[in-house]
Design an enzyme around this catalytic site. Structure first.
Site, PDB file in Angstrom:
ATOM      1  N   LYS A 229       0.731  13.030  14.252  1.00 27.65           N
ATOM      2  CA  LYS A 229       1.999  13.249  13.466  1.00 27.65           C
ATOM      3  C   LYS A 229       2.556  14.719  13.713  1.00 27.65           C
ATOM      4  CE  LYS A 229       0.475  11.361   9.863  1.00 27.65           C
ATOM      5  NZ  LYS A 229       0.214  10.500   8.793  1.00 27.65           N
TER       6      LYS A 229
HETATM    7  N1  GLU Z   1      -5.015  10.242   5.739  1.00 24.00           N
HETATM    8  C1  GLU Z   1      -5.687  10.162   6.833  1.00 24.00           C
HETATM    9  C2  GLU Z   1      -4.796  10.131   8.227  1.00 24.00           C
HETATM   10  O1  GLU Z   1      -3.634  10.129   7.999  1.00 24.00           O
HETATM   11  C3  GLU Z   1      -6.363   8.729   6.955  1.00 24.00           C
HETATM   12  C4  GLU Z   1      -7.580   8.302   6.083  1.00 24.00           C
HETATM   13  C5  GLU Z   1      -8.183   7.032   5.912  1.00 24.00           C
HETATM   14  O2  GLU Z   1      -7.504   6.065   6.561  1.00 24.00           O
HETATM   15  O3  GLU Z   1      -9.237   7.068   5.413  1.00 24.00           O
HETATM   16  O4  GLU Z   1      -5.419  10.452   9.172  1.00 24.00           O
END
Ligand code: GLU
Length: 287
Positions: A229
């Site tokens: 991102k």
């Molecule tokens: N917040 C994490 C990310 O955007 C993903 C966390 C998860 O799916 O355990 O990479």
């Protein structure tokens, strides 16, 4: 037990193709199982946040036909739960304060071991807090990536669960919230496969259940790099959701009907033929 899946983006940028794949994959698995699909905004790292991206992600998902069964959980509002988990670990003597600098840690091979800090305590400066990790091997079966084993002492070491700035680490927050939301299967990108043993260990330390895991192939760009991102290489246009949604489904080898004219119709048609066992058993895949 009712199946419960989730999508847990970090607000570090707009929704991109890699996160759409995780969202679609987790949505399909939940709907296929007649289960619930929940959202969690992992906004626990303010320095890494891109302002406005949490709301932008939450607004984009319904445009792609991905509608959750409950309002999103915001990790920024879960401090009390993380404090309670931290206190539980501290009361069991499973954490220790750490004042190491990056340079000191690098000199030790970049990893803390044996439950002690190599730097002297500095009572005037707040420490990071690390979990004491014993010589334990965590084994689990990933539904797509197969049997996994990791010796935590060798491969993770005593890892940080609360940072110097006072923010809780992803590993702790993720484990506390997967349990709180009643998640029975975690479907996410394969870049998190190697976090899973640390999460399973934390679940064991905190007396929390371990969900099933299904790590989807990671989407790679033409140079073989993970899409992220933050680099904004592949932002999605939520005004024009169908092409990206079709690409995400194709990436997951999910058959789709040609004639669907809305994201909801396309996902509905995809679900008719969907079989989680036929998702690609691959670590990564180019777009
Ligand atoms: N917040 C994490 C990310 O955007 C993903 C966390 C998860 O799916 O355990 O990479």
């Amino acid at each position: 037990m009712t199946y419960c899946g989730r999508f847990a983006p970090s607000p570090t940028g707009l929704l991109h193709f890699g996160s759409l794949v995780a969202a679609v994959g987790s949505w399909l698995c939940a709907r296929h199982a007649d289960g619930r699909w929940l959202l969690r905004m992992e906004d626990i790292d303010p320095p890494r946040e891109a302002p406005g991206s949490a709301q932008a992600i939450l607004a984009a998902l319904p445009a792609f036909g991905l509608v959750a069964d409950a309002p999103p959980l915001f990790q920024s509002q879960r401090r009390d739960a993380y404090d309670a988990a931290f206190e539980q670990l501290r009361a069991a003597d499973r954490v220790f304060p750490c004042w190491c600098s990056r340079a000191q840690l690098a000199a030790e091979g970049g990893m803390h071991r044996d439950g002690r800090c190599i730097a002297p305590p500095e009572p005037d400066r707040p420490p990071a807090w690390r979990l004491r990790v014993p010589d334990v091997t965590i084994a689990f079966d990933d539904a797509l990536q197969g049997p996994q084993r990791q010796n935590l002492r060798d491969e993770a070491g005593d890892f940080v669960i609360r940072r110097v700035e006072g923010y809780y680490a992803y590993q702790l927050a993720c484990v506390v919230d997967d349990a709180f939301q009643g998640v029975t299967e975690v479907v996410r990108g394969n870049d998190l496969l190697d976090s899973t043993p640390r999460q399973i260990w934390l679940q064991q330390c905190l007396g929390l259940p371990t969900p099933a895991y299904r790590h989807l192939p990671l989407a790679l760009d033409a140079r073989g790099h993970k899409l992220s991102k933050s680099d904004q290489a592949h932002p999605l246009d939520s005004a024009e959701p169908l092409p990206a949604l079709r690409r995400a489904l194709a990436f997951l080898d999910v058959h789709t009907a040609a004639g669907a004219h809305s994201p909801a119709a396309l996902l509905g048609a995809a679900l008719e033929h969907f079989d989680p066992a036929r998702l690609p058993h691959l670590a990564a895949r180019a777009l």
